[in-house]
Enzyme design. Structure first.
Site, PDB file in Angstrom:
ATOM      1  CE  LYS A  59      -3.773  -2.526   2.046  1.00  0.00           C
ATOM      2  NZ  LYS A  59      -4.454  -3.035   3.237  1.00  0.00           N
TER       3      LYS A  59
ATOM      4  CD  GLN B 141      -3.457  -4.718   6.288  1.00  0.00           C
ATOM      5  OE1 GLN B 141      -3.343  -3.740   5.568  1.00  0.00           O
ATOM      6  NE2 GLN B 141      -4.004  -5.846   5.855  1.00  0.00           N
TER       7      GLN B 141
ATOM      8  CG  ASP C 102      -9.793  -0.846   4.245  1.00  0.00           C
ATOM      9  OD1 ASP C 102      -9.560  -1.053   3.043  1.00  0.00           O
ATOM     10  OD2 ASP C 102      -9.101  -1.296   5.165  1.00  0.00           O
TER      11      ASP C 102
END
Ligand code: NDP
Length: 283
Positions: free
Chosen positions: A52, A96, A119
């Protein structure tokens, strides 16, 4: 033989657009920064976070990395998110997953400012209008659209009901007027369901769970699974070699859905920054 739907060209096209938008934001003096929080030392998570960061650099998005110890308390994690929520320079926040067992993941994800939730896990039941959508499911939608195949009116079967992939995927297909069935570990006859699918999406994590006899002729098959075969090679959840002869379209593993997930994350990050900048400008 079916068309092999590769993710990289579609992901590259999306990333080129993201890069242009990121540059336009920069020219306007708008903040654009993704804060990534990693808790603990899970090797796979470290790889994902590294990718990322690399992709952010490639497209011109600033990124900040917060690496917290496995033993961090829920309170400390919530305080960090609160600080980032208030930081006007940070326009996207990503935690994460998975988080250690002593952390209440849902509570942590819900504490992220919805405008910065790139997200998009908080959007689960409200994927209408122009909300950001979760990255893997959104990436798959882009891949299907890139082939020109219509979703409206099709029988869509999603195997797997996780909050990260299966459920958002089903919601997006429903939003596109597909007729959607969701299967899981309690589904009595999985093959009976998958054989009805014009569009079959598999997100389970078990290699060769879906065999050719479970697939309708001419189906569009999307394989999200990431597994290792006996020789350690990456493979998906569907028997690719046999099913590609039967399907009209099929995504490979690796090289299918994977590149799209990260491209969608970059897209969401720039979209979130654009929206926050527009709001500030209008005040
Ligand atoms: P989860 O383990 O959270 O969910 C798996 C789902 O599969 C569950 O809903 C489970 O059902 C269902 N399931 C398990 N066994 C069966 C079975 N025999 N028949 C039908 N359904 C079954 O996994 P994720 O959704 O997080 O991930 C799924 C796969 O996708 C993994 O391989 C993961 O690595 C991969 N992945 C790939 C990404 C990419 O970018 N390419 C991104 C995210 C994930 P139940 O709910 O009943 O337990």
């Amino acid at each position: 033989m079916g068309v092999i739907v590769k993710g990289k060209p579609v992901a590259d096209a999306l990333l080129a657009k993201v890069q242009a938008d990121a540059e336009a934001l920069r020219q306007n003096g708008a903040p654009l920064c993704l804060a990534v929080i990693l808790v603990g030392d899970d090797p796979a998570s470290k790889i994902y976070v590294g990718k990322k960061h690399e992709t952010c650099e490639r497209v011109g998005i600033q990124s900040r990395m917060y690496h917290l110890a496995e033993s961090v308390s829920q309170q400390e994690l919530l305080e960090l998110i609160e600080k980032l929520n208030k930081d006007a320079q940070v326009t996207g926040i990503l935690v994460q997953l998975p988080l250690p067992a002593h952390i209440h993941a849902r509570q942590v994800l819900r504490s992220i400012d919805t405008h910065k939730d790139v997200d998009a896990f908080s959007m689960l039941l409200d994927m209408s209008g122009d909300d950001l959508v979760p990255c893997t499911a959104g990436g798959i939608l882009e891949l299907i659209h890139s082939t020109g195949v219509e979703i409206a009116g099709k029988n869509c079967v999603v195997v797997g009901r996780s909050n990260i992939v299966g459920k958002p995927m089903a919601m997006l297909l429903l939003h596109e007027n597909g007729t959607v069935t969701i299967c899981h570990s309690g589904t009595v006859d999985l093959g009976d369901q998958t054989r009805q699918a014009d569009i079959l999406i598999v997100a389970v994590g078990k290699k060769k769970l879906i065999t050719a006899d479970m697939v309708k002729d001419g189906a569009f098959v999307v394989d999200i699974g990431m597994n290792r075969d006996a020789s350690g090679k990456l493979c998906g959840d569907v028997d690719f070699e046999a099913i590609k002869e039967k399907a009209s379209y099929i995504t490979p593993v690796p090289g299918g859905v994977g590149p799209m997930t990260i491209a969608m994350l970059m897209y969401n990050t720039v979209e979130a920054a654009k929206r926050q900048f527009a709001v500030r400008r209008d005040i």
